[in-house]
Design a protein around this motif. Structure first.
Motif, PDB file in Angstrom:
ATOM      1  N   GLY A 284       0.832  -1.200   0.000  1.00 26.03           N
ATOM      2  CA  GLY A 284       0.000   0.000   0.000  1.00 26.03           C
ATOM      3  C   GLY A 284       0.866   1.250   0.000  1.00 26.03           C
ATOM      4  N   TRP A 285       0.674   2.092   1.003  1.00 23.14           N
ATOM      5  CA  TRP A 285       1.478   3.299   1.133  1.00 23.14           C
ATOM      6  C   TRP A 285       2.800   3.028   1.845  1.00 23.14           C
ATOM      7  CZ3 TRP A 285       0.175   7.473  -1.546  1.00 23.14           C
ATOM      8  CH2 TRP A 285      -1.151   7.623  -1.937  1.00 23.14           C
ATOM      9  N   GLU A 286       2.950   1.840   2.386  1.00 26.17           N
ATOM     10  CA  GLU A 286       4.150   1.526   3.152  1.00 26.17           C
ATOM     11  C   GLU A 286       5.150   0.700   2.342  1.00 26.17           C
ATOM     12  OE1 GLU A 286       2.979  -0.340   6.824  1.00 26.17           O
ATOM     13  OE2 GLU A 286       2.729   1.617   7.800  1.00 26.17           O
ATOM     14  N   VAL A 287       6.401   0.809   2.755  1.00 26.41           N
ATOM     15  CA  VAL A 287       7.478   0.017   2.178  1.00 26.41           C
ATOM     16  C   VAL A 287       8.160  -0.740   3.304  1.00 26.41           C
ATOM     17  CG1 VAL A 287       9.696   0.080   0.984  1.00 26.41           C
ATOM     18  CG2 VAL A 287       7.865   1.632   0.277  1.00 26.41           C
ATOM     19  N   GLU A 288       8.316  -2.039   3.091  1.00 28.29           N
ATOM     20  CA  GLU A 288       9.027  -2.863   4.078  1.00 28.29           C
ATOM     21  C   GLU A 288      10.449  -3.104   3.581  1.00 28.29           C
ATOM     22  OE1 GLU A 288       8.976  -7.438   5.703  1.00 28.29           O
ATOM     23  OE2 GLU A 288       7.034  -6.454   5.370  1.00 28.29           O
ATOM     24  N   PHE A 289      11.429  -2.897   4.473  1.00 29.21           N
ATOM     25  CA  PHE A 289      12.827  -3.073   4.117  1.00 29.21           C
ATOM     26  C   PHE A 289      13.321  -4.434   4.601  1.00 29.21           C
ATOM     27  CE2 PHE A 289      11.889   1.414   4.480  1.00 29.21           C
ATOM     28  CZ  PHE A 289      12.412   1.924   3.296  1.00 29.21           C
ATOM     29  N   VAL A 290      14.472  -4.845   4.117  1.00 31.30           N
ATOM     30  CA  VAL A 290      14.954  -6.192   4.418  1.00 31.30           C
ATOM     31  C   VAL A 290      15.286  -6.386   5.897  1.00 31.30           C
ATOM     32  CG1 VAL A 290      15.814  -6.647   2.083  1.00 31.30           C
ATOM     33  CG2 VAL A 290      17.318  -5.552   3.767  1.00 31.30           C
ATOM     34  N   ASP A 291      15.424  -5.303   6.634  1.00 31.28           N
ATOM     35  CA  ASP A 291      15.675  -5.437   8.075  1.00 31.28           C
ATOM     36  C   ASP A 291      14.384  -5.542   8.868  1.00 31.28           C
ATOM     37  OD1 ASP A 291      14.696  -2.879   7.870  1.00 31.28           O
ATOM     38  OD2 ASP A 291      16.385  -1.901   8.884  1.00 31.28           O
ATOM     39  N   GLY A 292      13.235  -5.573   8.159  1.00 31.90           N
ATOM     40  CA  GLY A 292      11.943  -5.710   8.814  1.00 31.90           C
ATOM     41  C   GLY A 292      11.264  -4.399   9.154  1.00 31.90           C
ATOM     42  N   SER A 293      11.946  -3.286   9.051  1.00 25.78           N
ATOM     43  CA  SER A 293      11.346  -1.982   9.361  1.00 25.78           C
ATOM     44  C   SER A 293      10.417  -1.552   8.235  1.00 25.78           C
ATOM     45  CB  SER A 293      12.434  -0.930   9.582  1.00 25.78           C
ATOM     46  OG  SER A 293      13.208  -0.756   8.405  1.00 25.78           O
ATOM     47  N   ARG A 294       9.467  -0.673   8.565  1.00 25.08           N
ATOM     48  CA  ARG A 294       8.483  -0.202   7.590  1.00 25.08           C
ATOM     49  C   ARG A 294       8.363   1.320   7.688  1.00 25.08           C
ATOM     50  NH1 ARG A 294       4.743  -4.525   6.150  1.00 25.08           N
ATOM     51  NH2 ARG A 294       3.109  -2.977   5.756  1.00 25.08           N
ATOM     52  N   GLU A 295       8.138   1.941   6.560  1.00 21.08           N
ATOM     53  CA  GLU A 295       7.933   3.390   6.505  1.00 21.08           C
ATOM     54  C   GLU A 295       6.854   3.689   5.469  1.00 21.08           C
ATOM     55  OE1 GLU A 295       9.575   5.980   8.016  1.00 21.08           O
ATOM     56  OE2 GLU A 295      11.338   5.034   8.939  1.00 21.08           O
ATOM     57  N   ALA A 296       6.092   4.768   5.698  1.00 22.33           N
ATOM     58  CA  ALA A 296       5.069   5.205   4.748  1.00 22.33           C
ATOM     59  C   ALA A 296       5.628   6.315   3.855  1.00 22.33           C
ATOM     60  CB  ALA A 296       3.833   5.701   5.496  1.00 22.33           C
TER      61      ALA A 296
END
Length: 447
Positions: A284-296
């Motif tokens: 959706g509006w978020e992106v998940e990074f390979v370290d498990g963190s997420r940001e919109a």
């Protein structure tokens, strides 16, 4: 039909194409020049963002035979560069040979070692040879990700001005010079700036002790010494990657294209840029990074580079492997004469001084090609040259090799006549006309 069989065709009127045009004119070699755009300048006209400045210095970016104005800064702007290319074109009276809005759709070898060029409007011309100077900053490379992003995704080539970032939550993907410039601009005007890199890069300052870093390296310095200098400058300017929450790069300086940027480390320290590892997936509006963190985010800018592409060539002449064009002497094939791949490599430094030096050597080879039946590339191959393995190069090494070519040119001519005798029946193999072409994955593919 106008007879052009005594001429060469230069495809592209950017930095490289204009430099080669000046070299051919100085060598009294007849040519035509075309460009698909509506003006000259290549990437400096249609490809860069308003706030762009060169990363190499004025001194090594300028053509040796046409210095930039004294009032230009050490790192000229995009507007400076375009103005300079226009001044260069007018000074050497190149403009009258340039046809704009002229798209080449197909180039193929035909009988008698000539080259047929087909244009998008259906016109066809026959040339003695073709110089491919169409650049490598136009065929956009997009990564593939899992999931779907609801916001906007653009390539860095589609970024032109800061208003595209203003007030937005921006994710920039990439670790090169464009990625860092966009991330720094987002840090100034955006609501959030995140820089996602698959691996850390070496941030080299653009200047050190008031001198452009590229100007500190000299022709006599071996690459290991230049690398040692770079590590020292990086350490004294930025310290270690740990200071910025980054992992140490897994490659040596100069093994990949250098990232010359002072602003990203600065804005990381001020909390205006957040470094992140590689992207894992969109949600959706978020992106998940390979370290498990997420940001919109509202906007994703993919500063993920370009393909080296020659969309108008048939499959038999597609000699690109990754970012490397498999040719000898930087331009020449060993199985076809009259087709020259120019400007595809990426030297660590400005292109103008290199093209100015290469152009005079190239015209010597072009005149030699008129005297022999075999391709110049075959001569260089028989003389012991090898195909390139990397698109990156040390500009000082290039200059030294060009000087050596000039010094040994009489020996190369002697070798050329020996090779010519060994292949008395050489002829370019004609290729069939292209019946259809279409686009696929952002670059032309012939069907």
């Amino acid at each position: 039909m106008v007879d052009t069989t005594h001429k060469h065709l230069i495809i592209g009127a950017g930095f490289v194409g204009l430099g080669m045009a000046q070299a051919l004119k100085a060598g009294d070699i007849p040519y035509d020049q075309v460009d698909a755009s509506d003006n000259i300048g290549g990437n400096w006209y249609h490809g860069v963002y308003e706030s762009a400045h060169i990363i190499s210095s004025r001194k090594i970016t300028q053509f040796a035979n046409f210095p930039m104005p004294d009032n230009y800064p050490d790192f000229p702007s995009a507007q400076n560069m375009w103005d300079y290319l226009n001044a260069f074109t007018d000074h050497f009276e190149l403009r009258r040979h340039i046809e704009l809005n002229c798209i080449v759709s197909y180039v193929r070898p035909v009988e008698n070692n000539l080259w047929e060029v087909t244009f998008a409007n259906g016109e066809q011309r026959i040339y003695k040879g073709v110089l491919l100077c169409n650049g490598h900053h136009w065929c956009k490379r997009f990564p593939k990700f899992n999931g779907e992003f609801k916001g906007e995704i653009i390539h860095s080539k589609d970024y032109k001005r800061s208003n595209q970032l203003r007030g937005k939550r921006v994710l920039v993907i990439g670790g090169g010079n464009s990625a860092c410039d966009v991330a720094a601009e987002a840090a100034r005007v955006g609501a959030k700036s995140v820089l996602s890199m698959r691996e850390s890069v070496w941030f080299i300052p653009k200047s050190f002790a008031g001198v452009p870093v590229v100007d500190l390296f000299r022709w006599w310095m071996p690459e290991w010494f230049q690398r040692l200098m770079a590590y020292g400058i990086i350490g004294l300017t930025f310290g270690t990657h740990d200071n910025y929450g980054l992992s140490k790069p897994n490659h040596q300086v100069f093994e990949k294209h250098p990232t010359l940027n002072n602003e990203v480390p600065y804005y990381i320290k001020h909390g205006r840029i957040t470094p992140k590892p590689a992207v894992h997936r969109f949600d959706g509006w978020e992106v998940e990074f390979v370290d498990g963190s997420r940001e919109a985010f509202d906007l994703i800018v993919c500063a993920t580079g370009y393909y080296v592409a020659y969309p108008f060539l048939p499959p038999e002449l597609q000699r690109v492997e990754g970012a490397v064009v498999k040719c000898y002497g930087g331009s020449f094939l060993d199985d076809y004469k009259g087709l020259y791949y120019i400007g595809w490599g990426q030297p660590r430094g400005g292109v103008g001084s290199i093209i100015a030096a290469y152009g005079s050597v190239f015209t010597k080879y072009l005149k030699l090609q008129d005297e022999i039946n075999v391709p110049v590339g075959l001569v260089l191959k028989e003389a012991g040259q090898h195909l390139p393995k990397n698109h990156l190069s040390d500009p000082h090494q290039i200059f030294n090799e060009l000087k050596l070519s000039n010094l040994l040119f009489n020996l190369i001519v002697k070798k050329a006549y020996q090779v010519d005798t060994s292949y008395p029946n050489f002829i370019n193999v004609p290729l069939s006309p292209c019946k259809e072409f279409r686009t696929l994955n952002h670059y032309w593919v012939y069907k």
